[in-house]
Design a protein around this motif. Structure first.
Motif, PDB file in Angstrom:
ATOM      1  N   THR A 128       6.917 -53.666 -55.321  1.00 16.87           N
ATOM      2  CA  THR A 128       6.553 -52.045 -55.433  1.00 16.87           C
ATOM      3  C   THR A 128       8.142 -51.804 -55.419  1.00 16.87           C
ATOM      4  O   THR A 128       8.882 -51.904 -55.428  1.00 16.87           O
ATOM      5  CB  THR A 128       5.694 -51.654 -53.678  1.00 16.87           C
ATOM      6  OG1 THR A 128       5.081 -50.694 -53.880  1.00 16.87           O
ATOM      7  CG2 THR A 128       6.492 -52.801 -52.516  1.00 16.87           C
ATOM      8  N   GLN A 129       8.145 -50.314 -55.164  1.00 18.80           N
ATOM      9  CA  GLN A 129       9.784 -49.928 -54.433  1.00 18.80           C
ATOM     10  C   GLN A 129       9.778 -50.011 -53.444  1.00 18.80           C
ATOM     11  O   GLN A 129       9.185 -49.693 -52.515  1.00 18.80           O
ATOM     12  CB  GLN A 129       9.255 -48.347 -55.029  1.00 18.80           C
ATOM     13  CG  GLN A 129       9.344 -48.000 -56.325  1.00 18.80           C
ATOM     14  CD  GLN A 129      11.020 -47.790 -57.363  1.00 18.80           C
ATOM     15  OE1 GLN A 129      10.383 -48.161 -57.937  1.00 18.80           O
ATOM     16  NE2 GLN A 129      11.551 -47.189 -56.909  1.00 18.80           N
ATOM     17  N   ARG A 149      14.777 -59.135 -54.169  1.00 16.79           N
ATOM     18  CA  ARG A 149      14.391 -57.881 -54.944  1.00 16.79           C
ATOM     19  C   ARG A 149      15.169 -57.602 -56.081  1.00 16.79           C
ATOM     20  O   ARG A 149      16.163 -58.734 -55.360  1.00 16.79           O
ATOM     21  CB  ARG A 149      15.067 -56.613 -53.517  1.00 16.79           C
ATOM     22  CG  ARG A 149      14.477 -56.787 -52.589  1.00 16.79           C
ATOM     23  CD  ARG A 149      15.269 -55.950 -51.150  1.00 16.79           C
ATOM     24  NE  ARG A 149      13.874 -55.719 -50.199  1.00 16.79           N
ATOM     25  CZ  ARG A 149      14.151 -54.725 -49.566  1.00 16.79           C
ATOM     26  NH1 ARG A 149      14.696 -53.922 -49.673  1.00 16.79           N
ATOM     27  NH2 ARG A 149      13.223 -54.990 -48.289  1.00 16.79           N
ATOM     28  N   ALA A 150      14.897 -56.501 -56.604  1.00 18.59           N
ATOM     29  CA  ALA A 150      15.832 -57.243 -58.071  1.00 18.59           C
ATOM     30  C   ALA A 150      15.626 -54.492 -58.481  1.00 18.59           C
ATOM     31  O   ALA A 150      14.715 -54.414 -58.087  1.00 18.59           O
ATOM     32  CB  ALA A 150      15.049 -57.480 -59.147  1.00 18.59           C
ATOM     33  N   LEU A 155      14.583 -48.478 -61.185  1.00 17.94           N
ATOM     34  CA  LEU A 155      13.389 -48.930 -60.183  1.00 17.94           C
ATOM     35  C   LEU A 155      14.004 -50.004 -59.197  1.00 17.94           C
ATOM     36  O   LEU A 155      14.232 -51.359 -59.750  1.00 17.94           O
ATOM     37  CB  LEU A 155      11.721 -48.930 -60.706  1.00 17.94           C
ATOM     38  CG  LEU A 155      11.748 -48.019 -61.203  1.00 17.94           C
ATOM     39  CD1 LEU A 155       9.949 -48.315 -62.453  1.00 17.94           C
ATOM     40  CD2 LEU A 155      12.108 -47.072 -61.031  1.00 17.94           C
ATOM     41  N   LYS A 156      14.356 -49.393 -57.917  1.00 18.11           N
ATOM     42  CA  LYS A 156      14.366 -50.504 -56.561  1.00 18.11           C
ATOM     43  C   LYS A 156      13.421 -50.964 -56.233  1.00 18.11           C
ATOM     44  O   LYS A 156      12.291 -51.016 -55.911  1.00 18.11           O
ATOM     45  CB  LYS A 156      15.151 -49.603 -56.047  1.00 18.11           C
ATOM     46  CG  LYS A 156      16.482 -49.514 -56.434  1.00 18.11           C
ATOM     47  CD  LYS A 156      17.346 -49.158 -55.249  1.00 18.11           C
ATOM     48  CE  LYS A 156      18.993 -48.704 -55.628  1.00 18.11           C
ATOM     49  NZ  LYS A 156      19.726 -48.090 -54.633  1.00 18.11           N
ATOM     50  N   ARG A 157      13.336 -52.584 -56.263  1.00 20.49           N
ATOM     51  CA  ARG A 157      11.903 -53.134 -56.417  1.00 20.49           C
ATOM     52  C   ARG A 157      11.407 -54.093 -55.381  1.00 20.49           C
ATOM     53  O   ARG A 157      12.992 -54.930 -55.138  1.00 20.49           O
ATOM     54  CB  ARG A 157      11.253 -53.644 -57.695  1.00 20.49           C
ATOM     55  CG  ARG A 157      10.691 -52.473 -59.011  1.00 20.49           C
ATOM     56  CD  ARG A 157      10.092 -53.288 -60.206  1.00 20.49           C
ATOM     57  NE  ARG A 157       9.598 -51.892 -61.049  1.00 20.49           N
ATOM     58  CZ  ARG A 157       9.509 -52.425 -62.482  1.00 20.49           C
ATOM     59  NH1 ARG A 157       9.690 -53.481 -62.824  1.00 20.49           N
ATOM     60  NH2 ARG A 157       8.484 -51.297 -62.789  1.00 20.49           N
ATOM     61  N   VAL A 158      10.871 -54.524 -54.974  1.00 19.68           N
ATOM     62  CA  VAL A 158      10.607 -55.480 -53.888  1.00 19.68           C
ATOM     63  C   VAL A 158       9.102 -56.626 -53.975  1.00 19.68           C
ATOM     64  O   VAL A 158       8.197 -56.249 -54.685  1.00 19.68           O
ATOM     65  CB  VAL A 158       9.908 -55.477 -52.895  1.00 19.68           C
ATOM     66  CG1 VAL A 158       9.945 -55.659 -51.744  1.00 19.68           C
ATOM     67  CG2 VAL A 158      11.316 -53.711 -51.379  1.00 19.68           C
ATOM     68  N   TYR A 159       9.372 -57.691 -54.572  1.00 12.70           N
ATOM     69  CA  TYR A 159       8.781 -58.558 -54.994  1.00 12.70           C
ATOM     70  C   TYR A 159       7.762 -59.626 -53.802  1.00 12.70           C
ATOM     71  O   TYR A 159       8.955 -60.551 -52.964  1.00 12.70           O
ATOM     72  CB  TYR A 159       9.841 -59.616 -55.967  1.00 12.70           C
ATOM     73  CG  TYR A 159       9.117 -58.843 -57.495  1.00 12.70           C
ATOM     74  CD1 TYR A 159       8.589 -59.155 -57.868  1.00 12.70           C
ATOM     75  CD2 TYR A 159      11.030 -58.165 -58.067  1.00 12.70           C
ATOM     76  CE1 TYR A 159       8.988 -58.638 -59.844  1.00 12.70           C
ATOM     77  CE2 TYR A 159      10.747 -57.711 -58.895  1.00 12.70           C
ATOM     78  CZ  TYR A 159      10.139 -57.841 -60.108  1.00 12.70           C
ATOM     79  OH  TYR A 159      10.154 -57.214 -61.161  1.00 12.70           O
ATOM     80  N   LEU A 160       6.934 -59.155 -53.920  1.00 11.56           N
ATOM     81  CA  LEU A 160       6.000 -60.252 -52.888  1.00 11.56           C
ATOM     82  C   LEU A 160       5.030 -61.030 -53.116  1.00 11.56           C
ATOM     83  O   LEU A 160       4.698 -60.817 -54.371  1.00 11.56           O
ATOM     84  CB  LEU A 160       5.705 -59.097 -51.928  1.00 11.56           C
ATOM     85  CG  LEU A 160       6.389 -58.230 -51.207  1.00 11.56           C
ATOM     86  CD1 LEU A 160       6.409 -56.657 -51.700  1.00 11.56           C
ATOM     87  CD2 LEU A 160       5.867 -58.336 -49.786  1.00 11.56           C
TER      88      LEU A 160
END
Length: 165
Positions: A128-129, A149-150, A155-160
């Motif tokens: 998600t952002q 995070r990438a 887009l600044k994304r947070v991976y979970l």
């Protein structure tokens, strides 16, 4: 009662309407068009539908056994689930703003995890952002843990990820 069914190409207009409604309010906050809305312009939803990766959730309050967006039934939510090498990617989960707060998001998250188990994955991954704070909080409440995070496509994304083992 709600019904979850695989999307068909005839559902594409309803999918695009739902995605715009669910993500449109984020444009000002994040300063750009969110990824799920970009997928409309990139024609990704049609490809995802053809691959069998999109499911639609309908509120079946009248008890009918089937629903059809072509007959005016509007989905209250959607899932885009893409099998990866070692995890099921929850590429998109969205609930129409008019249907939020009624448990549909929870039902979609449970359906995504059930599908991951059915496909014999031991985890499910999403992103998600970073400025979509409420989404991050929801995913953490459901047991998802941040992995990294990438910045991708501006887009600044947070991976979970959530372990299903």
């Amino acid at each position: 009662m709600s019904i979850l069914r695989e999307a068909r190409l005839s559902d594409l207009p309803a999918i695009e309407t739902l995605v715009k409604a669910a993500y449109g309010h984020y444009v000002d906050r994040i300063g750009t068009i969110p990824g799920p809305m970009r997928d409309i312009d990139d024609h990704r939803y049609a490809r995802h539908i053809e691959a069998g990766h999109v499911s639609l959730l309908f509120d079946n309050a009248d008890g009918e056994e089937s629903v059809d967006a072509g007959n005016g039934d509007k989905p209250v939510g959607l899932l885009v689930l893409i099998p990866q090498t070692d995890t099921l990617l929850l590429d998109n989960v969205a609930v129409a703003p008019s249907a939020q707060g009624r448990g549909f998001g929870k039902a979609l998250m449970q359906a995504a995890e059930a599908r991951a188990r059915q496909l014999e994955f031991d985890s499910i991954t999403l992103y998600t952002q970073e400025l979509m704070h409420e989404n991050l909080a929801i995913y953490r409440r459901y047991g998802y843990v941040e992995t990294h995070r990438a910045e991708e496509f501006g887009l600044k994304r947070v991976y979970l990820r959530k372990s299903l083992a």
